[in-house]
Design a protein around this motif. Structure first.
Motif, mmCIF file in Angstrom:
data_model
loop_
_atom_site.group_PDB
_atom_site.id
_atom_site.type_symbol
_atom_site.label_atom_id
_atom_site.label_comp_id
_atom_site.label_asym_id
_atom_site.label_seq_id
_atom_site.Cartn_x
_atom_site.Cartn_y
_atom_site.Cartn_z
ATOM 1 N N PRO A 33 1.011 -0.635 0.228
ATOM 2 C CA PRO A 33 0.099 0.147 -0.023
ATOM 3 C C PRO A 33 1.274 1.188 -0.180
ATOM 4 N N LEU A 34 0.175 2.281 0.186
ATOM 5 C CA LEU A 34 1.221 3.502 -0.380
ATOM 6 C C LEU A 34 1.102 4.034 0.680
ATOM 7 N N THR A 35 2.022 4.840 1.635
ATOM 8 C CA THR A 35 1.485 5.461 2.203
ATOM 9 C C THR A 35 1.170 6.764 2.232
ATOM 10 N N LYS A 36 0.462 7.496 3.407
ATOM 11 C CA LYS A 36 -0.103 9.101 3.309
ATOM 12 C C LYS A 36 0.871 9.786 1.983
ATOM 13 N N SER A 37 2.259 10.160 2.886
ATOM 14 C CA SER A 37 2.891 11.270 2.319
ATOM 15 C C SER A 37 2.934 10.951 0.481
ATOM 16 N N MET A 38 2.641 9.176 0.470
ATOM 17 C CA MET A 38 2.388 9.571 -1.168
ATOM 18 C C MET A 38 1.476 9.644 -1.733
ATOM 19 N N LEU A 39 0.317 9.079 -0.956
ATOM 20 C CA LEU A 39 -0.800 9.453 -1.906
ATOM 21 C C LEU A 39 -0.744 10.862 -2.072
ATOM 22 N N ARG A 40 -0.401 11.706 -0.821
ATOM 23 C CA ARG A 40 -0.256 13.080 -0.821
ATOM 24 C C ARG A 40 0.070 13.549 -2.640
ATOM 25 N N ARG A 41 1.337 13.321 -2.674
ATOM 26 C CA ARG A 41 2.810 13.790 -3.453
ATOM 27 C C ARG A 41 1.823 13.222 -5.272
ATOM 28 N N LEU A 42 1.261 11.836 -5.085
ATOM 29 C CA LEU A 42 -0.139 11.575 -6.374
ATOM 30 C C LEU A 42 -0.563 12.811 -5.939
ATOM 31 N N ARG A 83 -8.769 8.268 -7.053
ATOM 32 C CA ARG A 83 -9.593 7.812 -6.660
ATOM 33 C C ARG A 83 -10.566 6.856 -6.508
ATOM 34 N N MET A 84 -10.899 6.849 -7.772
ATOM 35 C CA MET A 84 -12.007 5.843 -7.712
ATOM 36 C C MET A 84 -11.448 4.402 -7.270
ATOM 37 N N GLU A 85 -10.351 3.650 -7.398
ATOM 38 C CA GLU A 85 -9.581 2.711 -7.528
ATOM 39 C C GLU A 85 -9.306 3.242 -5.755
ATOM 40 N N TYR A 86 -9.227 4.226 -5.233
ATOM 41 C CA TYR A 86 -8.872 4.075 -3.641
ATOM 42 C C TYR A 86 -9.807 4.490 -2.510
ATOM 43 N N TYR A 87 -10.850 5.247 -3.283
ATOM 44 C CA TYR A 87 -12.451 5.373 -2.481
ATOM 45 C C TYR A 87 -13.093 4.199 -2.186
ATOM 46 N N THR A 88 -13.071 4.019 -3.785
ATOM 47 C CA THR A 88 -14.508 2.787 -4.362
ATOM 48 C C THR A 88 -13.791 1.309 -4.088
ATOM 49 N N PHE A 89 -12.965 1.046 -4.149
ATOM 50 C CA PHE A 89 -12.252 -0.281 -4.354
ATOM 51 C C PHE A 89 -12.636 -1.451 -5.415
ATOM 52 N N ASP A 100 -5.453 -1.545 -1.512
ATOM 53 C CA ASP A 100 -4.879 -2.014 -0.336
ATOM 54 C C ASP A 100 -4.929 -0.405 -0.087
ATOM 55 N N SER A 101 -4.460 0.811 0.168
ATOM 56 C CA SER A 101 -4.222 1.723 0.981
ATOM 57 C C SER A 101 -5.643 2.527 1.049
ATOM 58 N N GLY A 102 -6.617 2.228 0.251
ATOM 59 C CA GLY A 102 -8.405 3.002 0.515
ATOM 60 C C GLY A 102 -8.727 1.851 2.037
ATOM 61 N N ILE A 103 -8.978 0.631 1.415
ATOM 62 C CA ILE A 103 -9.041 -0.415 2.242
ATOM 63 C C ILE A 103 -8.470 0.139 4.130
ATOM 64 N N ARG A 104 -6.972 -0.516 3.867
ATOM 65 C CA ARG A 104 -6.369 0.445 5.125
ATOM 66 C C ARG A 104 -7.594 1.715 5.832
ATOM 67 N N ASP A 105 -6.690 2.545 5.104
ATOM 68 C CA ASP A 105 -7.002 3.774 5.571
ATOM 69 C C ASP A 105 -8.587 3.980 5.784
ATOM 70 N N ASN A 145 -9.559 -8.105 6.005
ATOM 71 C CA ASN A 145 -8.315 -8.173 6.840
ATOM 72 C C ASN A 145 -7.255 -8.238 6.300
ATOM 73 N N ARG A 146 -6.933 -9.400 5.324
ATOM 74 C CA ARG A 146 -5.753 -10.102 4.391
ATOM 75 C C ARG A 146 -5.424 -8.093 3.769
ATOM 76 N N TYR A 147 -6.116 -6.912 3.681
ATOM 77 C CA TYR A 147 -5.083 -6.025 3.428
ATOM 78 C C TYR A 147 -4.869 -4.740 4.211
ATOM 79 N N LEU A 148 -5.152 -6.043 5.306
ATOM 80 C CA LEU A 148 -4.848 -4.653 6.217
ATOM 81 C C LEU A 148 -2.928 -4.808 6.304
#
Length: 197
Positions: free
Chosen positions: A16-25, A41-47, A148-153, A176-179
């Motif tokens: 998964p991407l870190t929070k700083s990577m997501l901001r940079r993206l 954003r669709m991949e991150y928020y909608t899965f 992965d990042s969206g599910i975690r967050d 849980n496997r995504y976490l």
């Protein structure tokens, strides 16, 4: 009697991407490619899985209900489902004028633009590889890493059950496997815990 062998479960190579990577993206794509930002954003928020995402048409989106319909004909689990649209996605869709296009068009056709022609199956990964190279990221960060990042967050923010439902997982063990991963948080409660021993 022969002993039962444990199944080995190998660690995921995708991270998964870190929070700083997501901001940079977000900052980079906001300036250089808002259609790719929409896909991310669709991949991150909608899965919605990339293979499903390229099949989504404009009229699969309900602005009023703030959801996207994913037909069982295109979904991995072969079941119809609605997933929530985050306000960040909806705002970007409106800014891009997505709803000015005919409703039957695919959101992501060739060139990541609305089209009557569906985008090819490597559309997102091809664009992601170019982006990853520009940002200097390791191959372990893939387009699917956004899910992965969206599910975690979302799980950390709203709970694992909410993340499970948004991801359309039938079982919480799948969610849980995504976490798992190298950026799994260290909980303050554990640090402060005083046991009996």
């Amino acid at each position: 009697m022969d002993p039962i062998k444990n199944l080995t479960v190998s660690a995921k190579k995708r991270q998964p991407l870190t929070k700083s990577m997501l901001r940079r993206l977000n900052d980079y794509l906001s300036e250089h490619d808002k259609w790719m930002l929409l896909a991310c954003r669709m991949e991150y928020y909608t899965f919605i899985r990339p293979g499903e995402l390229r099949h989504i048409r404009i009229n699969d989106i309900s602005v009023k209900d703030m959801q996207i319909f994913v037909s069982g004909e295109i979904s991995k689990n072969k079941r119809d489902a609605n997933v929530a649209i985050n306000r960040e996605i909806l705002t970007l869709m409106l800014d891009l004028g997505l709803f000015d296009y005919p409703g039957g068009m695919y959101i992501f056709g060739p060139g990541l633009r609305p089209s009557a022609t569906i985008g090819d199956k490597n559309l997102f990964s091809r664009e992601w590889c170019k982006l990853r190279s520009t940002l200097g990221w390791s191959p372990c960060y893939q387009f699917y890493s956004l899910k992965d990042s969206g599910i975690r967050d979302l799980a950390n923010s709203a709970g694992i059950v909410v993340a499970r439902d948004q991801a359309r997982h039938t079982d919480i063990s799948t969610t849980n496997r995504y976490l798992k991963g190298r950026d799994q948080p260290v909980h303050e409660e554990v640090i402060a815990f005083r046991g009996v021993l």
